[in-house]
Design a protein around this motif. Structure first.
Motif, PDB file in Angstrom:
ATOM      1  N   ASN A  28       0.787  -1.235   0.000  1.00  0.00           N
ATOM      2  CA  ASN A  28       0.000   0.000   0.000  1.00  0.00           C
ATOM      3  C   ASN A  28       0.816   1.280   0.000  1.00  0.00           C
ATOM      4  N   TYR A  29       2.020   1.253   0.570  1.00  0.00           N
ATOM      5  CA  TYR A  29       2.756   2.505   0.705  1.00  0.00           C
ATOM      6  C   TYR A  29       4.040   2.561  -0.107  1.00  0.00           C
ATOM      7  N   LYS A  32       2.601   0.751  -3.921  1.00  0.00           N
ATOM      8  CA  LYS A  32       1.266   1.268  -4.265  1.00  0.00           C
ATOM      9  C   LYS A  32       0.596   0.415  -5.341  1.00  0.00           C
ATOM     10  N   ILE A  33       0.460  -0.871  -5.016  1.00  0.00           N
ATOM     11  CA  ILE A  33      -0.132  -1.839  -5.935  1.00  0.00           C
ATOM     12  C   ILE A  33      -1.586  -2.064  -5.540  1.00  0.00           C
ATOM     13  N   GLU A  34      -2.452  -2.139  -6.536  1.00  0.00           N
ATOM     14  CA  GLU A  34      -3.844  -2.508  -6.279  1.00  0.00           C
ATOM     15  C   GLU A  34      -4.001  -3.983  -6.596  1.00  0.00           C
TER      16      GLU A  34
END
Length: 127
Positions: A28-29, A32-34
């Motif tokens: 997430n940080y 930054k992968i969805e």
């Protein structure tokens, strides 16, 4: 059985929580992968599968101590089948990059498998 469960949970809970927060921060940080599945869903699968396998191995070791190794191999096979079924929507959907989802799943999969193997060997070696 209760002493084995407590000693297992003393290491398993911190192991799971630390791995979860490392992967959560990285996904997430840092990168930054969805992902298709959240990090929480991935770790819920791994935590539940590993905990149930350990409980089953303790039961098998208590009743049929000479079959613990076979039970571990069978549980590992079933866990692998469950992992494929868990990842099937990722592979069948039109996700932009399924490789990231698969890597985000299988890195903790193998870490949890190492943890399971260590405890299975400890169970097998106790007489």
């Amino acid at each position: 059985m209760q002493a084995r469960l407590i000693s297992f949970l003393k290491l398993f809970l911190p192991f799971s929580i630390i791995l979860f927060f490392i992967q959560f921060a990285l996904v997430n940080y840092v990168f930054k992968i969805e992902l298709y599945y959240s990090t929480l869903a991935i770790y819920a699968f791994h935590f539940l599968a590993t905990f149930l396998i350990f409980l089953f191995l303790v039961f098998v070791h208590k009743t049929f101590s000479d079959k613990t190794g076979f039970a571990f191999m069978a549980c590992s096979l079933l866990k692998m089948l469950a992992a494929v079924l868990f990842l099937l929507p990722v592979m069948l959907n039109d996700t932009p990059n399924p490789f990231q989802d698969i890597v985000a799943f299988f890195i903790p999969y193998f870490l949890f498998l190492i943890f399971e193997t260590i405890y299975a060997v400890k169970l097998i070696n106790t007489k």
